[in-house]
Design a protein around this motif. Structure first.
Motif, short mmCIF file in Angstrom:
data_model
loop_
_atom_site.label_atom_id
_atom_site.label_comp_id
_atom_site.label_asym_id
_atom_site.label_seq_id
_atom_site.Cartn_x
_atom_site.Cartn_y
_atom_site.Cartn_z
N MET A 219 0.84 -1.18 0.00
CA MET A 219 0.00 0.00 0.00
C MET A 219 0.89 1.25 0.00
SD MET A 219 -3.03 0.81 2.60
CE MET A 219 -4.19 2.05 2.18
N SER A 220 0.51 2.22 -0.79
CA SER A 220 1.30 3.44 -0.90
C SER A 220 1.15 4.33 0.32
CB SER A 220 0.88 4.23 -2.14
OG SER A 220 1.20 3.52 -3.31
N THR A 221 2.21 5.09 0.55
CA THR A 221 2.26 6.04 1.65
C THR A 221 2.45 7.42 1.07
OG1 THR A 221 3.26 4.38 3.10
CG2 THR A 221 3.54 6.69 3.73
N LYS A 222 1.79 8.40 1.66
CA LYS A 222 2.01 9.79 1.24
C LYS A 222 3.04 10.40 2.17
CE LYS A 222 -0.16 14.25 0.45
NZ LYS A 222 -1.41 15.01 0.41
N TYR A 223 4.09 10.95 1.57
CA TYR A 223 5.14 11.64 2.31
C TYR A 223 5.13 13.11 1.89
CZ TYR A 223 7.11 7.01 3.21
OH TYR A 223 7.32 5.72 3.62
N VAL A 224 5.23 14.00 2.86
CA VAL A 224 5.34 15.43 2.58
C VAL A 224 6.59 15.94 3.28
CG1 VAL A 224 4.25 17.69 2.75
CG2 VAL A 224 2.83 15.65 2.43
N ILE A 225 7.49 16.50 2.50
CA ILE A 225 8.76 17.04 3.00
C ILE A 225 8.67 18.56 2.92
CG2 ILE A 225 11.25 17.15 2.64
CD1 ILE A 225 10.94 14.45 1.10
N THR A 226 8.96 19.24 4.02
CA THR A 226 8.99 20.70 4.02
C THR A 226 10.36 21.15 4.50
OG1 THR A 226 6.64 20.76 4.56
CG2 THR A 226 7.88 22.80 4.87
N PHE A 227 11.00 22.00 3.69
CA PHE A 227 12.34 22.48 4.03
C PHE A 227 12.54 23.89 3.51
CE2 PHE A 227 12.70 20.91 -0.22
CZ PHE A 227 13.67 21.68 -0.85
N SER A 228 13.57 24.53 3.99
CA SER A 228 13.92 25.87 3.56
C SER A 228 15.36 25.86 3.05
CB SER A 228 13.81 26.84 4.75
OG SER A 228 14.27 28.12 4.38
N ASN A 229 15.71 26.89 2.31
CA ASN A 229 17.11 27.04 1.90
C ASN A 229 17.77 28.22 2.61
OD1 ASN A 229 15.72 29.03 0.52
ND2 ASN A 229 16.81 28.73 -1.41
N ARG A 230 17.08 28.78 3.61
CA ARG A 230 17.63 29.90 4.36
C ARG A 230 18.32 29.37 5.62
NH1 ARG A 230 17.72 34.91 4.14
NH2 ARG A 230 16.08 35.14 2.61
N THR A 231 19.50 29.89 5.88
CA THR A 231 20.25 29.56 7.09
C THR A 231 20.52 30.86 7.84
OG1 THR A 231 22.48 29.85 6.21
CG2 THR A 231 21.43 27.70 5.83
N GLU A 232 21.14 30.75 8.98
CA GLU A 232 21.48 31.98 9.72
C GLU A 232 22.53 32.80 8.99
OE1 GLU A 232 24.79 30.17 12.80
OE2 GLU A 232 22.70 30.19 13.42
N HIS A 233 23.19 32.20 8.00
CA HIS A 233 24.22 32.90 7.24
C HIS A 233 23.74 33.34 5.86
CE1 HIS A 233 26.97 31.74 10.37
NE2 HIS A 233 26.64 30.49 10.19
N GLY A 234 22.45 33.18 5.58
CA GLY A 234 21.90 33.56 4.28
C GLY A 234 21.26 32.36 3.58
N VAL A 235 21.06 32.50 2.29
CA VAL A 235 20.39 31.46 1.51
C VAL A 235 21.43 30.53 0.89
CG1 VAL A 235 18.95 31.05 -0.53
CG2 VAL A 235 18.39 32.92 1.02
N GLU A 236 21.20 29.23 1.04
CA GLU A 236 22.05 28.22 0.38
C GLU A 236 21.47 27.95 -1.00
OE1 GLU A 236 24.90 26.64 1.34
OE2 GLU A 236 24.90 28.05 3.01
N SER A 237 22.31 27.92 -2.02
CA SER A 237 21.83 27.78 -3.39
C SER A 237 22.68 26.83 -4.23
CB SER A 237 21.79 29.14 -4.07
OG SER A 237 20.97 30.03 -3.36
N PRO A 238 22.84 25.56 -3.83
CA PRO A 238 23.62 24.64 -4.66
C PRO A 238 23.01 24.41 -6.04
CG PRO A 238 22.49 23.44 -2.93
CD PRO A 238 22.29 24.90 -2.65
N GLU A 239 21.71 24.64 -6.18
CA GLU A 239 21.01 24.43 -7.45
C GLU A 239 21.43 25.42 -8.53
OE1 GLU A 239 18.89 27.56 -5.35
OE2 GLU A 239 19.51 25.60 -4.66
N LYS A 240 21.94 26.57 -8.12
CA LYS A 240 22.33 27.59 -9.10
C LYS A 240 23.50 27.12 -9.96
CE LYS A 240 20.32 31.48 -6.97
NZ LYS A 240 20.20 32.88 -7.01
#
Length: 120
Positions: free
Chosen positions: A1-22
């Motif tokens: 049986m399938s499970t629904k997973y919801v992941i919530t995250f941010s890319n902001r840290t105390e030192h600014g925004v992390e952007s490895p995707e760029k």
């Protein structure tokens, strides 16, 4: 049986925004969903279908943009926690929220590490 997973995250840290995707000229959502789908495929799991969207949230009294990824999949919770930890480390987060809907039950967990998971 399938499970629904919801992941919530941010890319902001105390030192600014992390952007490895760029580095790959992608959005946060494109980058993360492609990596998770590719990792799951190596384990013969399917995470190609995802509902993903940005949300406005508050953290420590400050407004920030977070990202929500919703999957319905036949993947063990432990494997999904491993993927959540990749997001946590890639974006240098203190924790990432994982919500699980399975068998009519709901569970919300803050994932700090494999041995540090706080159920809400």
């Amino acid at each position: 049986m399938s499970t629904k997973y919801v992941i919530t995250f941010s890319n902001r840290t105390e030192h600014g925004v992390e952007s490895p995707e760029k580095f790959y000229n992608q959005t946060v959502i494109e980058y993360v969903t492609e990596i998770l789908a590719a990792a799951a495929k190596k384990e013969n799991c399917d995470l190609d279908n995802c509902t993903a969207y940005p949300v406005q949230s508050m953290h420590k009294g400050k407004s920030e943009q977070s990202f929500r990824l919703e999957y319905i999949a036949d993947i063990p919770a432990e494997y999904m926690i491993g993927l959540v930890l990749w997001i946590k480390y890639e974006y240098k987060q203190e924790s990432v929220l994982l919500e699980t809907y399975a068998n009519g039950e709901y569970k919300a967990q803050l994932i700090f590490d494999f041995d540090n998971i706080v159920e809400l």
